[in-house]
Design a protein around this motif. Sequence first.
Motif, PDB file in Angstrom:
ATOM      1  N   LEU A 269      -9.572  -1.241  -1.005  1.00 36.91           N
ATOM      2  CA  LEU A 269      -8.152  -0.863  -1.005  1.00 36.91           C
ATOM      3  C   LEU A 269      -7.911   0.342  -1.916  1.00 36.91           C
ATOM      4  O   LEU A 269      -7.126   1.236  -1.570  1.00 36.91           O
ATOM      5  N   GLU A 270      -8.594   0.394  -3.037  1.00 34.42           N
ATOM      6  CA  GLU A 270      -8.468   1.563  -3.927  1.00 34.42           C
ATOM      7  C   GLU A 270      -8.976   2.823  -3.231  1.00 34.42           C
ATOM      8  O   GLU A 270      -8.383   3.891  -3.342  1.00 34.42           O
ATOM      9  N   ALA A 271     -10.079   2.702  -2.487  1.00 34.26           N
ATOM     10  CA  ALA A 271     -10.598   3.848  -1.737  1.00 34.26           C
ATOM     11  C   ALA A 271      -9.584   4.312  -0.691  1.00 34.26           C
ATOM     12  O   ALA A 271      -9.384   5.516  -0.500  1.00 34.26           O
TER      13      ALA A 271
ATOM     14  N   ASP B 176       1.736  -3.213  -2.956  1.00 31.68           N
ATOM     15  CA  ASP B 176       3.041  -3.784  -2.636  1.00 31.68           C
ATOM     16  C   ASP B 176       2.861  -4.926  -1.647  1.00 31.68           C
ATOM     17  O   ASP B 176       1.940  -4.917  -0.831  1.00 31.68           O
ATOM     18  N   VAL B 177       3.747  -5.873  -1.691  1.00 33.39           N
ATOM     19  CA  VAL B 177       3.778  -6.871  -0.627  1.00 33.39           C
ATOM     20  C   VAL B 177       4.211  -6.133   0.629  1.00 33.39           C
ATOM     21  O   VAL B 177       5.216  -5.428   0.633  1.00 33.39           O
TER      22      VAL B 177
ATOM     23  N   GLU C 292      -1.828  11.290   3.465  1.00 37.65           N
ATOM     24  CA  GLU C 292      -0.561  10.589   3.706  1.00 37.65           C
ATOM     25  C   GLU C 292      -0.078  10.745   5.149  1.00 37.65           C
ATOM     26  O   GLU C 292       0.590   9.867   5.681  1.00 37.65           O
ATOM     27  N   ASP C 293      -0.425  11.854   5.805  1.00 38.27           N
ATOM     28  CA  ASP C 293       0.049  12.061   7.177  1.00 38.27           C
ATOM     29  C   ASP C 293      -0.826  11.370   8.229  1.00 38.27           C
ATOM     30  O   ASP C 293      -0.521  11.428   9.424  1.00 38.27           O
ATOM     31  N   ALA C 294      -1.898  10.702   7.809  1.00 38.29           N
ATOM     32  CA  ALA C 294      -2.748   9.984   8.770  1.00 38.29           C
ATOM     33  C   ALA C 294      -1.979   8.794   9.332  1.00 38.29           C
ATOM     34  O   ALA C 294      -1.408   8.005   8.590  1.00 38.29           O
ATOM     35  N   ARG C 295      -1.986   8.647  10.626  1.00 37.94           N
ATOM     36  CA  ARG C 295      -1.320   7.508  11.275  1.00 37.94           C
ATOM     37  C   ARG C 295      -2.314   6.350  11.465  1.00 37.94           C
ATOM     38  O   ARG C 295      -1.946   5.201  11.369  1.00 37.94           O
ATOM     39  N   THR C 296      -3.572   6.706  11.775  1.00 38.72           N
ATOM     40  CA  THR C 296      -4.597   5.693  12.004  1.00 38.72           C
ATOM     41  C   THR C 296      -5.834   6.032  11.181  1.00 38.72           C
ATOM     42  O   THR C 296      -6.405   7.109  11.319  1.00 38.72           O
TER      43      THR C 296
ATOM     44  N   TRP D 163       0.029   4.839   2.555  1.00 42.29           N
ATOM     45  CA  TRP D 163      -1.377   4.621   2.228  1.00 42.29           C
ATOM     46  C   TRP D 163      -1.605   4.467   0.724  1.00 42.29           C
ATOM     47  O   TRP D 163      -2.438   3.668   0.307  1.00 42.29           O
ATOM     48  N   ASP D 164      -0.861   5.201  -0.067  1.00 35.66           N
ATOM     49  CA  ASP D 164      -1.090   5.122  -1.523  1.00 35.66           C
ATOM     50  C   ASP D 164      -0.510   3.857  -2.153  1.00 35.66           C
ATOM     51  O   ASP D 164      -0.613   3.657  -3.359  1.00 35.66           O
ATOM     52  N   ARG D 165       0.065   2.981  -1.331  1.00 36.08           N
ATOM     53  CA  ARG D 165       0.600   1.693  -1.812  1.00 36.08           C
ATOM     54  C   ARG D 165      -0.086   0.494  -1.162  1.00 36.08           C
ATOM     55  O   ARG D 165       0.242  -0.648  -1.479  1.00 36.08           O
TER      56      ARG D 165
END
Length: 162
Positions: free
Chosen positions: A89-91, A148-149, A98-102, A142-144
Motif C-alpha cells: 500500500l505504501e508503494a 483512509d476508510v 494521481e491521474d492514473a485511472r487503473t 492513490w496517495d490515500r
Amino acid sequence: MSAPRTLVLMRHGKSGYPAGVWDHDRPLNDRGRLQAALAGEWMANDGLEIDAVICSTAERTRQTLERTEIDAPTVYTEDVYENTPEDILEAIRTHTPEDARTLLVVGHFPGLPGTALMLDDDADIDGFPTSTYAVLSIGVPWDRVGLDVDPDARLRALRIPR
C-alpha cells in the motif's frame, strides 16, 4: 469524493526452481509463461485499460508483466518483492501517478491477497494461485489508499487464468 479508480493486483506466473538460482532471480517456467499471457488476454477482454504499473524487481514478476503485453509506464521496486500488505500500500501511495485511472501491481503471495483483504475485508478470496489477479474499485486518491476508510473499496473480480 474523488472519481473511482481501479486497482489490479496480480500474482506472478508459475516459476521454475533452477539449481543454484537465488529466489529473486527465478524465471517463469513454461506453464507460468502461458498463464501470464492468458492473464493479459483476460485483462484486455475484461476491458481493463492499465494506465500505470508497479512491479516487483524479481525476475518472475518482470517476465509475467512482459508476457501480459501490457504497455504502460512501469515502476520496478523492491517495495512489492515478498513484502507485507502495508509495504505494498505504501508503494501504491508513493509510486502511482494521481491521474492514473487503473493501476496494475505485479507481485507475490501472500502480500497481494493480503492487500486486497485490507482494502475490502468482506472480499471472498479463497486462494490466490499463480497468475491470479484481483480487480478492486477504489474510491480514494492513490496517495490515500490504505490510510483512509474507503467505503467504495470492494473486490469486483477475482480471475484465475487456467
